[in-house]
Design an enzyme around this catalytic site. Structure first.
Site, PDB file in Angstrom:
ATOM      1  N   HIS A   1      24.049  -7.177   7.638  1.00  0.00           N
ATOM      2  CA  HIS A   1      24.970  -8.287   7.913  1.00  0.00           C
ATOM      3  C   HIS A   1      26.361  -7.902   7.406  1.00  0.00           C
ATOM      4  CE1 HIS A   1      21.838 -11.038   9.189  1.00  0.00           C
ATOM      5  NE2 HIS A   1      21.134 -10.721   8.116  1.00  0.00           N
TER       6      HIS A   1
ATOM      7  N   HIS B   1      19.572  -4.656  13.457  1.00  0.00           N
ATOM      8  CA  HIS B   1      18.225  -4.622  12.897  1.00  0.00           C
ATOM      9  C   HIS B   1      17.505  -3.396  13.434  1.00  0.00           C
ATOM     10  CE1 HIS B   1      14.149  -5.306  14.594  1.00  0.00           C
ATOM     11  NE2 HIS B   1      13.850  -5.402  13.323  1.00  0.00           N
TER      12      HIS B   1
ATOM     13  N   ASN C   1      13.471  -1.446  12.851  1.00  0.00           N
ATOM     14  CA  ASN C   1      12.263  -1.239  12.065  1.00  0.00           C
ATOM     15  C   ASN C   1      11.274  -0.415  12.859  1.00  0.00           C
ATOM     16  OD1 ASN C   1       9.390  -2.514  12.047  1.00  0.00           O
ATOM     17  ND2 ASN C   1      10.626  -4.018  13.134  1.00  0.00           N
ATOM     18  N   THR C   2      10.557   0.449  12.151  1.00  0.00           N
ATOM     19  CA  THR C   2       9.465   1.204  12.775  1.00  0.00           C
ATOM     20  C   THR C   2       8.297   1.196  11.804  1.00  0.00           C
ATOM     21  OG1 THR C   2      10.345   3.291  11.912  1.00  0.00           O
ATOM     22  CG2 THR C   2      10.930   2.729  14.173  1.00  0.00           C
ATOM     23  N   ARG C   3       7.111   1.264  12.365  1.00  0.00           N
ATOM     24  CA  ARG C   3       5.918   1.157  11.525  1.00  0.00           C
ATOM     25  C   ARG C   3       4.745   1.892  12.156  1.00  0.00           C
ATOM     26  NH1 ARG C   3       7.443  -3.476  14.019  1.00  0.00           N
ATOM     27  NH2 ARG C   3       6.057  -4.172  15.669  1.00  0.00           N
TER      28      ARG C   3
ATOM     29  N   HIS D   1      22.830   1.211  23.459  1.00  0.00           N
ATOM     30  CA  HIS D   1      21.719   1.368  24.400  1.00  0.00           C
ATOM     31  C   HIS D   1      21.566   2.825  24.859  1.00  0.00           C
ATOM     32  CE1 HIS D   1      19.924  -2.573  25.236  1.00  0.00           C
ATOM     33  NE2 HIS D   1      21.091  -3.071  24.849  1.00  0.00           N
TER      34      HIS D   1
ATOM     35  N   HIS E   1      14.393 -22.189  22.164  1.00  0.00           N
ATOM     36  CA  HIS E   1      14.933 -23.551  22.045  1.00  0.00           C
ATOM     37  C   HIS E   1      16.443 -23.592  22.290  1.00  0.00           C
ATOM     38  CE1 HIS E   1      15.440 -22.086  17.864  1.00  0.00           C
ATOM     39  NE2 HIS E   1      16.487 -22.862  17.841  1.00  0.00           N
TER      40      HIS E   1
ATOM     41  N   GLY F   1       0.842 -13.789   2.437  1.00  0.00           N
ATOM     42  CA  GLY F   1       1.075 -13.539   1.018  1.00  0.00           C
ATOM     43  C   GLY F   1       1.942 -12.330   0.732  1.00  0.00           C
TER      44      GLY F   1
END
Lengths: 291, 291
Positions: B119, B129, B131-133, B162, B192, B274
């Site tokens: 930010h 943003h 992320n890789t996993r 892009h 929404h 959790g």
């Protein structure tokens, strides 16, 4: 089966739906007046350089039937306070109908309610929430609640707030306050933080009382809130506050956002069923920090 | 069945899990270095009166197995940027196991990943943003994504972001970029509000490639992000901005919060199972307005 078509009785002032809707609107007017009066009486920080706030109202229509009026004020005591009254009807989607009592066999519904969220500017004045509603499917019930979310909880305020709600409940059933207080403690809880969102109040739902009694209780909850909350605001609104208190307030407001977007039934229900996002999200605080 | 006990191979540097975890950590180090370099090079508003930010790292343990390290910087270019690396293992709850591929018959899992959310302070510098996993149950797959969330979208930045992701994808399969771009457009969408959360990027999940190929693609996505994003920040970071732009930025950040708390799978998954709320919610912007 309960009659649920709004038009069939819209002209009959004796119809319960017409009466409760009218009552929500009159409660809204009285709440707005009380809050505007606080704005005028304000004598705290920057009072000389600021003007009292006034509510601005905006009507909205629901494509499937009904609509509402948002009343919102951005003032000097209340950084942001919204009071929504909405009366909506139509048919639940098949998926939703399965989750709503009495809608399994007939998806038609009628619902009316008031919803209030106040975010005071001062970190010493407690934010609060109140809402009551009446819903009809093939069944009919009342729901609602009120809770106090002080940044710095004060025993005196917490006690007076709870006492006033207890008096409202006790006039109907001595078991209601303990039951609805416990329900609030369970409902207004933030599991991922393992902390309550405030100092509680009452929460109730699916209260299938006979209409006159349910309507009377709905009025009692509204009257109790109107009776106690403006006084709690007046108690602290002229106190000065520090930058550190303001920073803490913005961080605590983050918890309110987390609760509303992750867990609050009304918010998720409203957004997932095509409700007016502007009205549903009016509850979010004006400025929030996740430092 | 894939071996999933972390301890059985923790000492074997040739094990894929050890290698990919190590790679996530080294990517984290390089991203942090690149962002700290931008902090040092900053020459925009208030540069003379401010100091370059530095990442602070904090390790956390997961009660069921594993843990991670949060790296967070509150700087002058980056108002808040977090890079999390976590490697966790254990057993899914029965309810969750039903929702995870390959966990129905055996709830054990192993997962490692990197997650970054930036930010910037300037409304002219786009938040981003990435992320890789890599996740192993009785099956094994790769997932991730990267998207750009400019307050004021600029065609040049969108195109370059892009293009760089497309190059990363094209080296593996010419069908991946169009597929993963479309997936991002669908995923990074706020129903929404009926609006996209940004200008897109790529999103992919359940990519059951052979390990070496999946690991290579994971590296390619990380390298692409490291290659393109710091340059986009540098392009605009020294520009001045107005109070009106800042106000608009705080309001747009609200959309980011709404998306993350209402819809983002990783956020809801993390909080509901959790996970460490401090790590999961590190993605939330430092200051947000719902005016």
């Amino acid at each position: 089966m309960t009659e649920r078509s709004e038009t069939r009785s819209a002209g009959d002032p004796a119809d319960g739906r017409v009466r409760i809707r009218g009552w929500f609107e009159s409660l809204r007017d009285r709440l707005c007046e009380a809050f505007e009066a606080l704005e005028r009486c304000y004598a705290g920080p920057d009072a000389a350089a600021s003007k009292p706030g006034c509510f601005v109202r905006k009507a909205w229509q629901r494509p499937g039937g009904g609509g509402g009026v948002m009343a919102i004020m951005r003032g000097r005591v209340f950084e942001k306070v919204g009071v929504n009254v909405s009366t909506v009807w139509g048919e639940f989607s098949p998926e939703f109908a399965r989750q709503i009592p009495g809608a399994e066999e007939d998806p038609r519904f009628w619902a009316s309610g008031i919803s209030l969220v106040a975010h005071p500017r001062s970190p010493r004045v407690p934010p609060a929430h109140m809402n009551t509603r009446h819903i009809r499917t093939t069944r009919a019930w009342f729901g609602g609640g009120a809770d106090l979310n002080p940044i710095y909880p004060l025993e005196e305020d917490t006690r007076d707030f709870h006492d006033r709600l207890r008096r409202a409940c006790d006039a109907f059933d001595p078991e209601w306050y303990p039951r609805f207080k416990k329900w609030a403690d369970e409902y207004f809880f933030i599991p991922h933080r393992n902390e309550p969102r405030g100092v509680g109040g009452i929460f109730y739902d699916y209260l299938e009382e006979e209409f006159e009694r349910g309507f009377a209780f709905t009025r009692a909850v509204g009257e109790a809130f109107l009776d106690i909350y403006p006084g709690l605001v007046a108690r602290r609104m002229n106190d000065p506050w520090s930058d550190a208190e303001r920073a803490h307030q913005l961080e605590r407001r983050g918890r309110y956002v987390e609760f509303n977007l992750l867990y609050d039934r009304g918010t998720r229900f409203g957004l997932m069923t095509g409700g007016n996002p502007e009205a549903v999200l009016m509850s979010l605080p004006p400025l929030v920090a996740w430092p």
